[in-house]
Design an enzyme around this catalytic site. Structure first.
Site, mmCIF file in Angstrom:
data_model
loop_
_atom_site.group_PDB
_atom_site.id
_atom_site.type_symbol
_atom_site.label_atom_id
_atom_site.label_comp_id
_atom_site.label_asym_id
_atom_site.label_seq_id
_atom_site.Cartn_x
_atom_site.Cartn_y
_atom_site.Cartn_z
ATOM 1 N N ASP A 1 -3.875 -84.533 -48.120
ATOM 2 C CA ASP A 1 -5.090 -85.325 -48.333
ATOM 3 C C ASP A 1 -5.472 -86.292 -47.214
ATOM 4 O OD1 ASP A 1 -7.367 -86.007 -49.754
ATOM 5 O OD2 ASP A 1 -6.380 -87.537 -50.966
ATOM 6 N N HIS B 1 -1.460 -83.458 -56.934
ATOM 7 C CA HIS B 1 -1.597 -84.477 -55.890
ATOM 8 C C HIS B 1 -1.756 -85.830 -56.564
ATOM 9 C CE1 HIS B 1 -2.595 -86.487 -52.212
ATOM 10 N NE2 HIS B 1 -3.729 -86.921 -52.714
ATOM 11 N N ASP C 1 -1.953 -89.645 -56.202
ATOM 12 C CA ASP C 1 -2.154 -90.793 -55.310
ATOM 13 C C ASP C 1 -1.376 -92.007 -55.789
ATOM 14 O OD1 ASP C 1 -4.048 -89.792 -53.363
ATOM 15 O OD2 ASP C 1 -5.456 -89.621 -55.033
ATOM 16 N N HIS D 1 -2.208 -93.173 -48.448
ATOM 17 C CA HIS D 1 -3.457 -92.889 -47.735
ATOM 18 C C HIS D 1 -4.698 -93.456 -48.430
ATOM 19 C CE1 HIS D 1 -2.610 -89.265 -50.215
ATOM 20 N NE2 HIS D 1 -3.883 -89.312 -50.485
HETATM 21 ZN ZN LIG Z 1 -4.910 -88.515 -52.075
#
Ligand SMILES: [Zn+2]
Length: 1001
Positions: free
Chosen positions: A191, A67, A69, A441
């Site tokens: 997420d 994951h 970001d 996000h």
């Molecule tokens: Zn995230």
């Protein structure tokens, strides 16, 4: 395809059969793949590449994933390169290097990749041999893209138009680079902190077969585990005919982490599989046993003989060998037990392979029609603060979206000289990428560290610099004048060096909507009287008013004007109008300011009265419909919990809103007021103390009451974090019900202390009733509806009947322990004592049946405000002072959502029906648009329709079908288009086209 390119231009005159043939040619020519992909077939990727499962056993789908970001604790660049590892150890380039190497070693292995913002950077840096190897991995389904947008967008604070753009950007890269095998089948939002119905609707329309996420309310999850409803069918639109916006939705078992004890990343401490029986630490039996226990326990919470395990987490797989070496062994040893009667089968898998097995199970699924907000991870931990966190960044992102749409449009309308013209070379890509990154996000959500928030803002500003050149070049081409243009980015605090100093200047008002607009222009000036002429040379009504003290305070030394010039500008659809402004010698003095509140301000549509004792708003009347409500408004703050009372005590922070008390503190019971009342403009200026002020305003033509608020620096000397709201209290009998929009589109009904799908145990009477407002919220009863249109995403609620509150600003002194590691305490060079934020709410009072007719266009105008540009002196002689890119305005229900250059002679356009079904008598009906009669300067010679994300032809978009538990009503046949050029739009429908165009002579 063997057709010759030159045949293309004859398309219009062809017979229907031939048209089909040529259209398919057009298909291959527009969604172009690299040459070596042309003969590519998809027989070994997608669902066909899935490993076999074993019927009647419990099949455990191991999904290796990372994951990544697109900015959070570090900037997107730092994350890509692995810079600033002192903040967080994370380097995406190494992850992709490492994973690809591991995939090449063993064809059984699988990996999914999500964020195209990172993959695209990595790909650009690879030599051809590596690119070839990666293509092969993709073609064989060993590396699979899921989601595939530029980032994994936030769902609470994003606007649908920016989400569609960011998805289009990422998916286009995958399409261009990998062809059909690069097209993600599954949406993956593991997420984001709560899930919006409009996102599900968009994903369905983008062709995804299913959607997986990790976070939902803890009570909701407990309930779903009990009822085996963690997998469901989401019916994400009340307007679109099922199954058009139906999306199969799966809730992952463990957020997005592996089961406890099975994390084999370098960042984890779990024991590796030690499988030499001669060594003392041999643990295969133990691992297999623990794994079986974890799998069996997980299986109890799901319906089928298949379960999914997400084997990875934040920025994992930088040294992928650790993960894969242990996963290989896990699969080998667990499956070896089948010979002894074990009923567990483990396999490398992907979300789409798991989804395929769920589909094959042929079950029916519960239908969900609401959304997954708000998200709480425990009783006093509602993630409803980020709906408002970083209000200035949220506004800047919204403004930047409007600028990007303008830039895209003007690039098309101005032709090739837009990119390279008298003002140099410009581009729209820089802003497009910056906007795409900002949808992440931890970006527009406001949950990033301060230095990362600064980086997002810097990217948007840089993108706008590139776009300004496009806009200037295009306006030069369209107007025939290459006089220098100035853009005033600080008009919201009334600063603009040109208008402050100049005695004669012109203002170009560009309107990106497909219908004409009337827009109040407000400019900082220093003289007391001006003449304003429209494009025909006719004088228009204007007014000079003294600048308020509040504005002078927030403006600081960025400007020095003492007055503001106000006039109503009209701009044609998809075009501009030019106004000339010059100082009038010996003109009348500027409007006078009277102290104290007026009894009322009013124009021909609206009247607002004020309480003479308090200076506060007292009532609102719609003069057309002759309805009046009692309405007061004031500012309050909630005292943010500081989390100090115990170790488990939750503080308010970037994510979480947790007031200490359900009653907010009033900032001041009375406001010091002064007013200005002229035929053009009526305003009441209210000062509620040193850090809160407001202007309540009515222009002569406006049907909505404007409330321009200015809040900050929020004082913290008392040691208390503050969450500032504006609250409207009315006589409307709202009975605990209020309404908020989803990503700026469809509206959802909210009920206080209630969730539609489970019996809520309410533990936070305020924070647990907060919902995201992206563009509007309202309360109503049988007679009256009060709608608030916002200028950015904010949190809000209705805590008391007749009341509607919107959170405007948050200043907090503690971290809320969700990872960001900083209190939300924004300060900057301009505001060293704390951020000052300004914004506005637009209030509309109508009968409920007429409300959408007002708030739909109002919200759209607010999102896509006209762009003003200025030139010194009068307009150059012979230049074109007014222009419209359309032959005629589109009907009010139809919004031109996208107009941007796609290929050299092709455009991407999206037409949107912006009304919901049944919400407007006049507008909630089908409309037809003739594509050939759209543009004034462009001839449309070819058309092809795509899915919403423009990565698949609409006629090739075939999604997996899912059956709801309830009996399905018979499907209505979609309305057929009258012809290939005339397209029908039904309520809330968005249709996406590639148009082949040529200049009109
Ligand atoms: Zn995230």
């Amino acid at each position: 395809m063997s057709h010759d390119r030159c045949l293309y231009s004859n398309m219009v005159a062809l017979s229907p059969v031939l048209v089909l043939t040529y259209l398919s040619y057009f298909h291959s020519a527009v969604l172009s793949f690299p040459l070596d992909q042309q003969s590519h077939d998809t027989s070994s990727c997608g669902y066909k590449s899935c490993h076999a499962t074993v019927p009647n056993m419990l099949n455990v789908h191991l999904v290796p994933h990372t994951h990544d970001d697109v900015g959070w604790l570090k900037t997107v660049d730092q994350y890509f390169y692995g810079g600033r590892n002192d903040i967080q150890h994370a380097g995406v380039q190494y992850i992709l290097d490492s994973v690809v190497g591991q995939l090449l070693q063993n064809p059984e292995r699988r990996f999914i990749y999500v964020e195209t913002a990172f993959f695209y950077r990595w790909w650009k840096n690879q030599p051809p041999s590596m690119q070839k190897a990666v293509r092969q991995l993709v073609d064989q389904g060993r590396l699979e893209f899921v989601n595939g947008g530029w980032c994994m967008s936030d769902e609470a604070t994003t606007h649908y138009s920016a989400v569609i753009d960011q998805m289009t950007l990422g998916l286009r890269f995958l399409n261009d680079t990998f062809g059909p095998c690069g097209r993600p089948r599954v949406a993956w939002h593991i997420d984001p902190f709560g899930h919006a119905r409009e996102h599900a609707s968009m994903f369905a329309q983008m062709g995804y077969d299913g959607f997986f996420f990790g976070r939902l309310d803890y009570q909701d999850r407990t309930n779903r585990i009990r009822t085996l409803e963690q997998e469901l069918l989401w019916r994400a639109s009340e307007s679109l005919e099922p199954p058009y916006a139906d999306l199969f939705t799966g809730i992952l078992p463990n957020g997005y982490n592996p089961p406890k004890g099975f994390c084999w990343d370098q960042s984890c401490d779990d024991a590796p599989i030690m499988d030499d029986p001669d060594l003392e630490d041999y643990n295969v039996d133990d691992v297999v046993q623990r794994f079986a226990a974890a799998a069996n326990s997980q299986a109890m919470a799901y319906k089928t003989k298949h379960i999914i395990m997400t084997m990875g987490s934040d920025f994992q797989y930088e040294n992928a060998n650790l993960w894969y070496k242990n996963l290989d062994k896990l699969i080998r040893y667990v499956n070896a037990r089948q010979a002894n009667g074990s009923q567990i089968n483990v396999l490398y898998s992907t979300p789409s392979c798991y989804l395929q097995e769920l589909h094959r199970s042929n079950l029916t699924w519960t239908l969900k029609t609401d959304d997954f907000f708000p998200y709480a991870d425990d009783a006093h931990n509602f993630w409803t603060g980020y709906f408002t966190s970083r209000p200035a960044l949220k506004r800047y992102e919204r403004v930047s979206n409007g600028r990007l749409q303008t830039c895209n449009q003007l690039e098309v309308l101005g032709g090739p000289s837009s990119r390279k013209g008298p003002f140099g070379a410009g581009d729209s890509e820089t802003l497009r990428e910056a906007m795409a990154v900002a949808q992440h996000h931890d970006a527009v959500s406001g949950t990033e560290k301060q230095h990362v928030a600064n980086d997002y803002a810097r990217r948007l500003a840089n993108g706008w610099q590139h776009c300004q050149v496009v806009v200037s070049n295009s306006l030069a081409a369209l107007s025939g004048s290459s006089a220098g243009r100035i853009y005033c980015d600080n008009l919201n605090v009334s600063a603009c060096p040109l208008t402050e100093a100049s005695k004669k200047f012109s203002v170009n008002v560009y309107n990106s909507l497909a219908r004409p607009v009337v827009w109040p222009v407000r400019l900082p000036v220093n003289a007391s009287a001006y003449t304003v002429l429209d494009a025909t040379g006719t004088p228009v009504d204007c007014q000079v008013v003294p600048m308020s003290k509040a504005t002078q305070q927030v403006r600081k030394d960025r400007g020095y004007a003492v007055n503001e010039l106000v006039f109503q500008a009209q701009a044609p659809p998809l075009g501009y109008s030019t106004y000339s402004v010059s100082v009038l010698q010996n003109g009348p003095p500027s409007a006078s300011v009277k102290s104290g509140p007026p009894a009322a301000i009013q124009n021909k549509f609206v009247r607002a009265t004020f309480d003479p004792a308090t200076g506060l708003l007292d009532s609102l009347t719609n003069l057309e419909t002759q309805q009046t409500i009692k309405l007061t408004q004031n500012f309050y703050w909630y005292n943010a919990s500081d989390g100090k009372s115990s170790i488990s005590d939750q503080a308010s922070g970037a994510y979480i809103f947790r007031p200490n008390s359900s009653s907010p503190f009033i900032i001041s019971c009375t406001a010091e007021t002064e007013s200005i009342q002229t035929p053009e403009l009526q305003e009441v200026r209210q000062q509620f103390g040193p850090w809160v002020s407001q202007v309540i305003r009515l222009h002569s033509n406006s049907k909505a009451l404007e409330m321009e608020w200015t809040v900050g620096p929020v004082p913290i000397a008392d040691g208390l974090g503050k969450e500032v709201i504006t609250r409207l209290d009315s006589s409307i009998a709202s009975s605990g019900v209020f309404y908020t929009d989803s990503n700026g589109r469809e509206v959802l009904r909210r009920k206080k202390d209630f969730r539609p799908t489970w019996d809520l145990r309410q533990t936070e009477p305020v924070a647990g009733n907060y919902y995201p407002i992206n563009s509007r919220a309202y309360i109503k009863d049988d007679k009256d509806q009060l709608t608030v249109v916002t200028d950015r995403s904010q949190g809000g609620s209705s805590i008391h009947d007749g009341s509607l509150e919107v959170m405007l600003h948050r200043r907090l002194l503690h971290d809320d322990w969700r990872g960001v590691g900083e209190p939300l305490n924004e300060m900057s060079g301009v505001f060293p004592l704390g951020l000052v934020v300004r914004g506005r709410l637009l209030l509309s009072l109508t009968p409920p049946a007429l409300a959408a007719d007002a708030h739909r266009p109002l919200a759209q105008e607010n999102v896509l405000q006209p762009l003003l540009s200025f030139t010194e002196g009068g307009p150059p002689p012979g230049s074109l002072l007014e222009f419209s890119g359309l032959q005629a305005a589109l009907p009010p229900a139809v919004h031109l959502l996208t107009l941007s250059q796609w290929g050299q002679d092709s455009l991407l356009i999206r037409l949107e029906h912006q009304f919901q079904t049944k919400e407007s008598k006049e507008h909630s009906v089908p409309f037809t648009v003739n594509l050939q009669k759209l543009f004034s300067t462009l001839k449309v010679v070819g058309v092809s329709e795509l899915n919403l994300s423009a990565n698949q032809w609409i006629d090739e978009m075939k999604r997996l079908d899912w059956r709801p538990k309830m009996a399905a009503k018979p499907l209505r046949k979609p309305l057929g288009d009258p012809s290939m050029w005339e397209v029908i739009l039904t309520p809330m429908q968005i249709r996406t086209f590639i148009l082949r165009v040529a200049p009109r002579r």
